[in-house]
Design a protein around this motif. Structure first.
Motif, PDB file in Angstrom:
ATOM      1  N   LEU A 148      -2.030   4.497  19.480  1.00 48.98           N
ATOM      2  CA  LEU A 148      -1.443   5.499  18.585  1.00 48.98           C
ATOM      3  C   LEU A 148      -0.251   4.941  17.821  1.00 48.98           C
ATOM      4  O   LEU A 148      -0.079   5.200  16.627  1.00 48.98           O
ATOM      5  N   THR A 149       0.580   4.188  18.507  1.00 45.27           N
ATOM      6  CA  THR A 149       1.767   3.625  17.856  1.00 45.27           C
ATOM      7  C   THR A 149       1.382   2.703  16.707  1.00 45.27           C
ATOM      8  O   THR A 149       1.880   2.823  15.579  1.00 45.27           O
ATOM      9  N   LEU A 150       0.496   1.765  16.988  1.00 44.00           N
ATOM     10  CA  LEU A 150       0.104   0.811  15.950  1.00 44.00           C
ATOM     11  C   LEU A 150      -0.734   1.480  14.865  1.00 44.00           C
ATOM     12  O   LEU A 150      -0.654   1.089  13.687  1.00 44.00           O
ATOM     13  N   ALA A 151      -1.528   2.486  15.241  1.00 38.59           N
ATOM     14  CA  ALA A 151      -2.291   3.222  14.228  1.00 38.59           C
ATOM     15  C   ALA A 151      -1.341   3.974  13.300  1.00 38.59           C
ATOM     16  O   ALA A 151      -1.561   4.039  12.088  1.00 38.59           O
ATOM     17  N   GLY A 152      -0.271   4.547  13.869  1.00 38.20           N
ATOM     18  CA  GLY A 152       0.726   5.214  13.045  1.00 38.20           C
ATOM     19  C   GLY A 152       1.417   4.252  12.102  1.00 38.20           C
ATOM     20  O   GLY A 152       1.669   4.570  10.928  1.00 38.20           O
ATOM     21  N   VAL A 153       1.738   3.057  12.610  1.00 38.26           N
ATOM     22  CA  VAL A 153       2.344   2.030  11.763  1.00 38.26           C
ATOM     23  C   VAL A 153       1.397   1.662  10.623  1.00 38.26           C
ATOM     24  O   VAL A 153       1.805   1.511   9.463  1.00 38.26           O
ATOM     25  N   ALA A 154       0.108   1.497  10.958  1.00 36.03           N
ATOM     26  CA  ALA A 154      -0.885   1.144   9.933  1.00 36.03           C
ATOM     27  C   ALA A 154      -1.009   2.242   8.889  1.00 36.03           C
ATOM     28  O   ALA A 154      -1.118   1.956   7.687  1.00 36.03           O
ATOM     29  N   MET A 155      -0.966   3.505   9.335  1.00 36.96           N
ATOM     30  CA  MET A 155      -1.075   4.614   8.387  1.00 36.96           C
ATOM     31  C   MET A 155       0.137   4.665   7.462  1.00 36.96           C
ATOM     32  O   MET A 155      -0.002   4.848   6.245  1.00 36.96           O
ATOM     33  N   VAL A 156       1.330   4.487   8.030  1.00 38.75           N
ATOM     34  CA  VAL A 156       2.549   4.494   7.203  1.00 38.75           C
ATOM     35  C   VAL A 156       2.537   3.326   6.224  1.00 38.75           C
ATOM     36  O   VAL A 156       2.907   3.471   5.046  1.00 38.75           O
ATOM     37  N   ALA A 157       2.119   2.151   6.688  1.00 44.85           N
ATOM     38  CA  ALA A 157       2.069   0.987   5.803  1.00 44.85           C
ATOM     39  C   ALA A 157       1.078   1.204   4.664  1.00 44.85           C
ATOM     40  O   ALA A 157       1.354   0.851   3.503  1.00 44.85           O
ATOM     41  N   THR A 158      -0.062   1.779   4.995  1.00 45.54           N
ATOM     42  CA  THR A 158      -1.056   2.068   3.960  1.00 45.54           C
ATOM     43  C   THR A 158      -0.512   3.062   2.943  1.00 45.54           C
ATOM     44  O   THR A 158      -0.693   2.895   1.727  1.00 45.54           O
ATOM     45  N   LEU A 159       0.168   4.097   3.445  1.00 47.85           N
ATOM     46  CA  LEU A 159       0.745   5.093   2.554  1.00 47.85           C
ATOM     47  C   LEU A 159       1.828   4.475   1.677  1.00 47.85           C
ATOM     48  O   LEU A 159       1.907   4.766   0.478  1.00 47.85           O
ATOM     49  N   ALA A 160       2.672   3.612   2.266  1.00 52.27           N
ATOM     50  CA  ALA A 160       3.742   2.973   1.497  1.00 52.27           C
ATOM     51  C   ALA A 160       3.167   2.090   0.388  1.00 52.27           C
ATOM     52  O   ALA A 160       3.674   2.072  -0.747  1.00 52.27           O
ATOM     53  N   LEU A 161       2.134   1.344   0.721  1.00 53.15           N
ATOM     54  CA  LEU A 161       1.497   0.496  -0.286  1.00 53.15           C
ATOM     55  C   LEU A 161       0.905   1.338  -1.407  1.00 53.15           C
ATOM     56  O   LEU A 161       1.023   0.993  -2.599  1.00 53.15           O
ATOM     57  N   PHE A 162       0.292   2.462  -1.025  1.00 53.86           N
ATOM     58  CA  PHE A 162      -0.290   3.351  -2.028  1.00 53.86           C
ATOM     59  C   PHE A 162       0.789   3.934  -2.939  1.00 53.86           C
ATOM     60  O   PHE A 162       0.642   3.955  -4.164  1.00 53.86           O
ATOM     61  N   VAL A 163       1.885   4.393  -2.358  1.00 51.87           N
ATOM     62  CA  VAL A 163       2.988   4.963  -3.151  1.00 51.87           C
ATOM     63  C   VAL A 163       3.554   3.905  -4.092  1.00 51.87           C
ATOM     64  O   VAL A 163       3.903   4.198  -5.251  1.00 51.87           O
ATOM     65  N   ALA A 164       3.649   2.662  -3.621  1.00 52.03           N
ATOM     66  CA  ALA A 164       4.165   1.586  -4.474  1.00 52.03           C
ATOM     67  C   ALA A 164       3.301   1.397  -5.711  1.00 52.03           C
ATOM     68  O   ALA A 164       3.815   1.154  -6.816  1.00 52.03           O
ATOM     69  N   THR A 165       1.984   1.528  -5.556  1.00 53.69           N
ATOM     70  CA  THR A 165       1.105   1.386  -6.718  1.00 53.69           C
ATOM     71  C   THR A 165       1.255   2.560  -7.693  1.00 53.69           C
ATOM     72  O   THR A 165       0.970   2.417  -8.881  1.00 53.69           O
ATOM     73  N   LEU A 166       1.715   3.707  -7.184  1.00 61.06           N
ATOM     74  CA  LEU A 166       1.944   4.850  -8.072  1.00 61.06           C
ATOM     75  C   LEU A 166       3.212   4.685  -8.898  1.00 61.06           C
ATOM     76  O   LEU A 166       3.310   5.220 -10.008  1.00 61.06           O
ATOM     77  N   LEU A 167       4.179   3.936  -8.362  1.00 60.31           N
ATOM     78  CA  LEU A 167       5.500   3.852  -8.995  1.00 60.31           C
ATOM     79  C   LEU A 167       5.623   2.710  -9.994  1.00 60.31           C
ATOM     80  O   LEU A 167       6.594   2.675 -10.759  1.00 60.31           O
ATOM     81  N   ILE A 168       4.683   1.798  -9.985  1.00 61.92           N
ATOM     82  CA  ILE A 168       4.795   0.673 -10.916  1.00 61.92           C
ATOM     83  C   ILE A 168       4.623   1.174 -12.349  1.00 61.92           C
ATOM     84  O   ILE A 168       3.861   2.110 -12.605  1.00 61.92           O
ATOM     85  N   PRO A 169       5.338   0.596 -13.315  1.00 61.20           N
ATOM     86  CA  PRO A 169       5.192   1.014 -14.718  1.00 61.20           C
ATOM     87  C   PRO A 169       3.750   0.830 -15.198  1.00 61.20           C
ATOM     88  O   PRO A 169       3.103  -0.173 -14.904  1.00 61.20           O
ATOM     89  N   GLY A 170       3.263   1.826 -15.918  1.00 65.54           N
ATOM     90  CA  GLY A 170       1.897   1.762 -16.417  1.00 65.54           C
ATOM     91  C   GLY A 170       0.864   1.769 -15.320  1.00 65.54           C
ATOM     92  O   GLY A 170      -0.192   1.128 -15.442  1.00 65.54           O
ATOM     93  N   THR A 171       1.128   2.481 -14.223  1.00 67.48           N
ATOM     94  CA  THR A 171       0.212   2.498 -13.084  1.00 67.48           C
ATOM     95  C   THR A 171      -1.212   2.856 -13.506  1.00 67.48           C
ATOM     96  O   THR A 171      -1.425   3.784 -14.300  1.00 67.48           O
ATOM     97  N   PRO A 172      -2.171   2.127 -13.020  1.00 66.78           N
ATOM     98  CA  PRO A 172      -3.571   2.422 -13.384  1.00 66.78           C
ATOM     99  C   PRO A 172      -4.076   3.735 -12.794  1.00 66.78           C
ATOM    100  O   PRO A 172      -5.175   4.175 -13.133  1.00 66.78           O
ATOM    101  N   TRP A 173      -3.288   4.359 -11.898  1.00 71.05           N
ATOM    102  CA  TRP A 173      -3.685   5.649 -11.346  1.00 71.05           C
ATOM    103  C   TRP A 173      -3.505   6.786 -12.353  1.00 71.05           C
ATOM    104  O   TRP A 173      -4.048   7.872 -12.155  1.00 71.05           O
ATOM    105  N   ALA A 174      -2.741   6.565 -13.419  1.00 76.30           N
ATOM    106  CA  ALA A 174      -2.433   7.626 -14.381  1.00 76.30           C
ATOM    107  C   ALA A 174      -3.507   7.721 -15.458  1.00 76.30           C
ATOM    108  O   ALA A 174      -4.221   6.749 -15.745  1.00 76.30           O
ATOM    109  N   ALA A 175      -3.613   8.899 -16.044  1.00 82.37           N
ATOM    110  CA  ALA A 175      -4.566   9.121 -17.132  1.00 82.37           C
ATOM    111  C   ALA A 175      -4.010   8.557 -18.434  1.00 82.37           C
ATOM    112  O   ALA A 175      -2.790   8.486 -18.616  1.00 82.37           O
ATOM    113  N   PRO A 176      -4.869   8.130 -19.352  1.00 84.81           N
ATOM    114  CA  PRO A 176      -4.395   7.692 -20.675  1.00 84.81           C
ATOM    115  C   PRO A 176      -3.602   8.796 -21.350  1.00 84.81           C
ATOM    116  O   PRO A 176      -3.903   9.980 -21.188  1.00 84.81           O
TER     117      PRO A 176
END
Length: 534
Positions: free
Chosen positions: A278-306
């Motif tokens: 559970l501990t390491l799974a929680g760490v993995a989930m937080v790391a995955t979420l952090a990486l995902f949030v980082a991709t949302l914050l980059i300028p011109g993120t490809p997650w955004a609509a034209p």
């Protein structure tokens, strides 16, 4: 000590019991939902042939354009003509493959299946419940029941029996624990405790398919009810907490727990390997979420609509065409797959990659019935749309409601009650909404009510009566759970436990929805109260 079973057997059968008996008899006579969709499709074919030569005065709103502002009268298409039948056969595979809820449900279940197969979900729920203070057992149990929706049926087979275990271990009546857990898992089925479930994209897909009967341009976001359902989770918790502690448990004081102690399950503590997992799974989930949030914050993120495809006053990430909004199901898949795999390897429940694939296969094997039902449902919706019968019913129904001059609030209440009644006869949430939505969504659109608000009203009625219908597939299983503690428990026992929850939820949740509508509180992402959106 008095035997409660003999007293209940001698008691006269009241109106509620007789009514529910009648509902059970009627429901058992209905065909299987898959066959029901087939019969309805055949009925649509016949009715379309009978009405194809009738001239209607209602104007088809889809025919209105700048070049033809007056539109043209609605015409029913004969689906039994040679052209329609051959077209139906040629389109059958694509109709099924492109059925909106099909892919989203299967993809979401792949990730959730791994998390459940490795034991990650089970261990997480046990960890939450084992550290809860005694005074907060009831609200926490209900909250966990609501959270269990992300694993679809996990709550029925895990949270409900655990509810009895933790109540029994705390010196409280185990049937009260079953009632509280059942209220969260099934009574709060349409509530979301911050985490979206597979039900959200499933219903949104059906809503969009129904809305396209009137307006093919309508886009329904999978999170269109997210704000409402998240807020509703706190309402469900408050109601279930009060009723369990102040109504249900006091009533159970005279009911003896006479089950065999050897048959009563125990709340096993987490083993060291499970805690590490559970501990390491929680760490993995937080790391995955952090990486995902980082991709949302980059300028011109490809997650955004034209920029040229973003509606006014809408964030580019939240536009319906934004890759982020179109990836909700894929994100659910990843956010459960990653911690599920990590937990499996660390705890030892997974040895090789073949065990991970086995979890996915197990999840898909459990979806066989849904796939069969989805095939017939897709064909029915396609035929219903092609015939123009849905549009005709919607326009005529809207005209009738307009002539009655009913207030919008009364219309919404009627939709909630209709959903609750149909839920007593048909167990599948998707099957019910496919049947009701194909008529109600277009009809409400004609009255100026958005598909998002109509869907929210359906979810209120559907959830509120889940816990009192014997036709719920897991209802007999929950009776078995009750019998582990009180031997003479039966369907009537469970109905008597859950009826107060059902009635209170139906009234309070409907008022809650009307409050959202009256105060113009957003229902969710990309959602509106009115159609067309103002």
């Amino acid at each position: 000590m008095n035997q409660p079973g003999s007293e209940r057997a001698a008691a006269p059968r009241g109106f509620v019991t007789r009514f529910l008996d009648a509902v059970e008899r009627v429901g058992n006579r209905l065909p299987d939902p898959a066959v029901l969709f087939l019969l309805l499709m055949l009925a649509v074919w016949v009715v379309s042939a009978l009405l194809s030569g009738v001239e209607f005065r209602e104007i088809d709103p889809r025919s209105i354009s700048p070049d033809n502002p007056g539109g043209v009268p609605l015409q029913v298409v004969n689906l039994l003509s040679g052209t329609s039948l051959t077209g139906f056969m040629a389109q059958m595979v694509q109709t099924f493959v492109n059925f909106p809820p099909l892919g989203v449900v299967l993809v979401a279940m792949l990730g959730l299946g791994v998390a459940e197969h490795t034991g990650f979900i089970s261990a997480g729920l046990r960890a939450i419940l084992s550290v809860t203070p005694k005074m907060l057992l009831t609200p926490m149990l209900v909250a966990v029941g609501i959270l269990s929706h992300v694993a679809v049926d996990a709550g029925y087979v895990l949270v409900i029996p655990l509810g009895a275990v933790i109540f029994y271990a705390a010196g409280r009546h185990p049937l009260a624990g079953i009632a509280a857990a059942f209220a969260g898992v099934s009574g709060g089925f349409s509530a979301t405790m911050f985490v979206p479930s597979s039900l959200d994209p499933l219903l949104a897909g059906l809503t969009q398919a129904s809305a396209h009967l009137i307006d093919p341009a309508v886009q329904v976001n999978p999170l269109n009810n997210y704000v409402f359902t998240t807020a509703s989770s706190f309402l469900v918790i408050a109601i279930a907490w009060f009723l369990t502690d102040r109504v249900i448990e006091p009533r159970l004081r005279g009911t003896a727990v006479d089950g065999d102690p050897a048959d009563m399950p125990v709340l096993d503590p987490l083993e060291p390997r499970e805690r590490r997992g559970l501990t390491l799974a929680g760490v993995a989930m937080v790391a995955t979420l952090a990486l995902f949030v980082a991709t949302l914050l980059i300028p011109g993120t490809p997650w955004a609509a034209p920029a040229d495809q973003v509606p006014a006053a809408t964030h580019p990430l939240l536009a319906p065409v934004a890759p982020l909004m179109r990836s909700i199901v894929a994100l659910i898949f990843i956010f459960f797959l990653v911690p599920g795999v990590v937990y499996g390897y660390v705890s030892g429940s997974v040895k090789t990659h073949r065990d991970v694939i086995a979890g996915m296969s197990k999840a898909m094997s459990g979806m066989g019935y849904y796939i069969v039902m989805a095939f017939f449902c897709a064909q029915f919706i396609y035929a219903f749309g092609q015939s123009n019968l849905g549009a005709l019913l919607a326009i005529k129904g809207a005209n009738a409601l307009q002539a009655m001059g009913l207030h919008t609030s009364i219309t919404l209440i009627g939709l909630v009650l209709l959903s609750g009644f149909v839920n007593l006869l048909i167990g599948s949430a998707s099957a019910k909404w496919a049947l009701i939505g194909a008529i109600m969504v277009p009809m409400m659109m004609q009255l100026g009510i958005s598909p998002d608000l109509t869907q929210a009203a359906y979810r209120v009625g559907d959830s509120s009566t889940n816990i009192i219908t014997p036709l719920l597939p897991y209802f007999p299983l929950i009776v078995v759970f009750c019998r582990k503690y009180v031997k003479d428990s039966g369907v009537g026992t469970l109905l008597a436990l859950m009826l107060p929850f059902s009635v209170t939820l139906l009234v309070a949740w409907t008022a809650f929805l009307l409050g959202f509508w009256a105060l113009d509180i957003p229902l969710g992402t990309g959602a509106h109260h009115a159609y067309p959106a103002g």
